[in-house]
Design a protein around this motif. Structure first.
Motif, short mmCIF file in Angstrom:
data_model
loop_
_atom_site.label_atom_id
_atom_site.label_comp_id
_atom_site.label_asym_id
_atom_site.label_seq_id
_atom_site.Cartn_x
_atom_site.Cartn_y
_atom_site.Cartn_z
N ILE A 33 -20.77 24.69 30.58
CA ILE A 33 -19.64 24.58 29.66
C ILE A 33 -18.83 23.35 30.04
O ILE A 33 -18.49 23.15 31.20
CB ILE A 33 -18.79 25.86 29.71
CG1 ILE A 33 -19.64 27.04 29.22
CG2 ILE A 33 -17.52 25.70 28.90
CD1 ILE A 33 -19.00 28.39 29.38
N ASP A 34 -18.51 22.53 29.03
CA ASP A 34 -17.76 21.30 29.30
C ASP A 34 -16.29 21.48 28.95
O ASP A 34 -15.82 22.61 28.79
CB ASP A 34 -18.37 20.12 28.53
CG ASP A 34 -18.34 20.31 27.02
OD1 ASP A 34 -17.58 21.17 26.53
OD2 ASP A 34 -19.06 19.57 26.33
N ASP A 45 -28.79 28.84 19.23
CA ASP A 45 -27.42 28.57 18.78
C ASP A 45 -26.39 29.57 19.30
O ASP A 45 -25.25 29.56 18.86
CB ASP A 45 -27.32 28.48 17.25
CG ASP A 45 -28.06 27.29 16.70
OD1 ASP A 45 -28.11 26.26 17.40
OD2 ASP A 45 -28.59 27.38 15.58
N ARG A 46 -26.79 30.46 20.24
CA ARG A 46 -25.81 31.37 20.83
C ARG A 46 -24.75 30.53 21.51
O ARG A 46 -25.05 29.56 22.19
CB ARG A 46 -26.50 32.27 21.85
CG ARG A 46 -25.55 33.28 22.49
CD ARG A 46 -26.29 34.14 23.46
NE ARG A 46 -27.11 35.09 22.72
CZ ARG A 46 -28.08 35.80 23.27
NH1 ARG A 46 -28.38 35.67 24.53
NH2 ARG A 46 -28.78 36.63 22.53
N ARG A 47 -23.49 30.87 21.28
CA ARG A 47 -22.38 30.11 21.86
C ARG A 47 -21.84 30.86 23.06
O ARG A 47 -21.56 32.06 22.99
CB ARG A 47 -21.26 29.90 20.84
CG ARG A 47 -20.06 29.17 21.42
CD ARG A 47 -19.15 28.68 20.34
NE ARG A 47 -19.78 27.51 19.71
CZ ARG A 47 -19.21 26.76 18.80
NH1 ARG A 47 -17.98 27.02 18.39
NH2 ARG A 47 -19.86 25.74 18.28
N PHE A 48 -21.68 30.15 24.16
CA PHE A 48 -21.08 30.70 25.37
C PHE A 48 -19.70 30.08 25.49
O PHE A 48 -19.56 28.88 25.61
CB PHE A 48 -21.94 30.36 26.60
CG PHE A 48 -23.28 31.04 26.56
CD1 PHE A 48 -23.45 32.30 27.11
CD2 PHE A 48 -24.36 30.43 25.95
CE1 PHE A 48 -24.68 32.93 27.07
CE2 PHE A 48 -25.60 31.05 25.90
CZ PHE A 48 -25.76 32.30 26.46
N ARG A 49 -18.67 30.94 25.43
CA ARG A 49 -17.28 30.49 25.46
C ARG A 49 -16.64 30.97 26.75
O ARG A 49 -16.77 32.13 27.13
CB ARG A 49 -16.53 31.05 24.27
CG ARG A 49 -15.08 30.62 24.19
CD ARG A 49 -14.36 31.18 22.98
NE ARG A 49 -15.04 30.92 21.73
CZ ARG A 49 -14.98 29.78 21.04
NH1 ARG A 49 -14.26 28.79 21.49
NH2 ARG A 49 -15.62 29.65 19.91
N LEU A 50 -15.93 30.06 27.42
CA LEU A 50 -15.24 30.40 28.65
C LEU A 50 -14.07 31.32 28.32
O LEU A 50 -13.26 31.02 27.44
CB LEU A 50 -14.75 29.13 29.33
CG LEU A 50 -14.41 29.22 30.80
CD1 LEU A 50 -15.60 29.69 31.63
CD2 LEU A 50 -13.94 27.87 31.31
#
Length: 61
Positions: A33-34, A45-50
């Protein structure tokens, strides 16, 4: 119309994704994660959100 990609809330900047489908998923990929606070898997396309509040614990600025 297909459903939107899944969003997964995580507490670490480094994550991995294998599609979550067992043998029918995709190759395991490791992602980071940037500064945007999320990363999208290039396969599914699964999104990993902090997670909120995890930024400091994950070494964010």
């Amino acid at each position: 119309m297909p459903p939107p990609p899944e969003t997964v809330e995580v507490t670490s900047r480094r994550v991995w994704c294998d599609g979550g489908e067992g043998a029918l998923g995709h190759p395991r990929v490791f992602l980071e994660i940037d500064s945007r606070g999320y990363v999208d898997c290039p396969y599914c396309d699964r999104r990993f959100r902090l997670a909120a509040g995890a930024l400091l614990e994950a070494g964010g600025h």
